[in-house]
Design a protein around this motif. Structure first.
Motif: not given
Length: 294
Positions: A153-168
């Motif tokens: 889950f963490f690795l998947a969100n690392i991939k999308g780090y720049r895609d969403d400001i809230d996730l970032q």
């Protein structure tokens, strides 16, 4: 003759007392149900208990839609499907929606004395409590599988780090608060297209990490957001500039240190849920008693 009269009087007195006792008991029985009423204390406690959650649900939903409006999602709903990682707004909206529905059912059920709404409220709260216990047991029993799932889950969100400001912001907060970087190592950031060391990557952040991985100097009043640039090119220098512990290991270290805090939070939430179920079930019993009396 005297004995016969005395015996007759005693028998009559016994019959009278027995009949009078039966009449008193019957009057008490009917009085109980003819005067059955709903306990106002339970009713308004139930209403007050739920109005707080109802208002909290509205606040969560409003915050979620506000966050989406700031990101322009409401103007272009297709952005929701383009996020590769986890959008925290979904969690806020889900919690807000469930809280709003339960609070509404509890408030209206208490005020209108609606048994269906009260049963719905107590049933859903009971289901949520059961799911919480089940999740806690599964985490303890299947620790290795849970650890692997969190890592993915963490690795998947690392991939999308720049895609969403809230996730970032969420990832940056986790890394800063736990003094960690990546899921297992800082090298995990190689999976993000902006931080990848791939030779075709033209990003200025190539072979770097986010600024939340950097070891901040207490004397610095302003965070240097470019402190992670090129830092992964020389692994021997990592410990001087960035956190080298992965966030999975950091979270595993955090839990034993804060076990009492976690236990207290779990107990408080469980008590609030049990209080809600108790109030709802007692109010249902009072309403059914009143209906039975008619």
């Amino acid at each position: 003759m005297t004995d016969s009269v005395s015996c007759f009087l005693r028998t009559s007195a016994h019959h009278f007392l027995f009949g009078y006792s039966v009449w008193i008991l019957s009057q008490m029985y009917y009085y109980r149900y003819e005067n059955a009423e709903i306990n106002c204390c339970y009713k308004y406690l139930m209403f007050s208990y739920n109005i707080i959650f109802w208002l909290a649900g509205i606040a969560f939903i409003a915050a979620g839609f506000w966050a989406w409006s700031e990101k322009g999602v409401l103007m272009d709903l297709t952005q929701v499907t383009r996020v590769h990682g986890f959008d925290p707004v979904w969690l806020v909206l889900a919690v807000g929606g469930i809280t709003f529905v339960l609070g509404f059912a509890g408030c209206v059920g208490a005020l209108r004395e609606n048994i269906c709404l009260l049963k719905f409220f107590s049933g859903v709260i009971g289901l949520i409590f059961f799911l919480e216990l089940t999740a806690a047991v599964l985490v303890v029993v299947f620790q290795s599988q849970v650890r692997a799932w969190i890592n993915e889950f963490f690795l998947a969100n690392i991939k999308g780090y720049r895609d969403d400001i809230d996730l970032q912001n969420l990832i940056d907060s986790v890394q800063r608060m736990n003094a960690c970087c990546g899921a297992q190592t800082p090298q995990d950031w190689n999976q993000n297209v902006y931080f990848s060391c791939d030779e075709n990557n033209r990003s200025r952040e190539k072979c770097g990490v986010p600024f939340s991985c950097c070891i901040q100097d207490p004397a610095d009043l302003v965070m240097n957001t470019q402190c992670g640039y090129d830092v992964r090119r020389n692994q021997s220098e990592w410990s001087k500039h960035i956190y080298t512990k992965g966030c999975i290991a950091a979270l595993e270290d955090w839990l034993p240190r804060n076990l009492y805090t976690v236990a207290i939070v779990f107990v408080v939430i469980s008590l609030l849920q049990m209080v809600g179920i108790y109030l709802a079930r007692n109010l249902i019993a009072d309403i059914e008693k009143v209906k039975f009396s008619y």
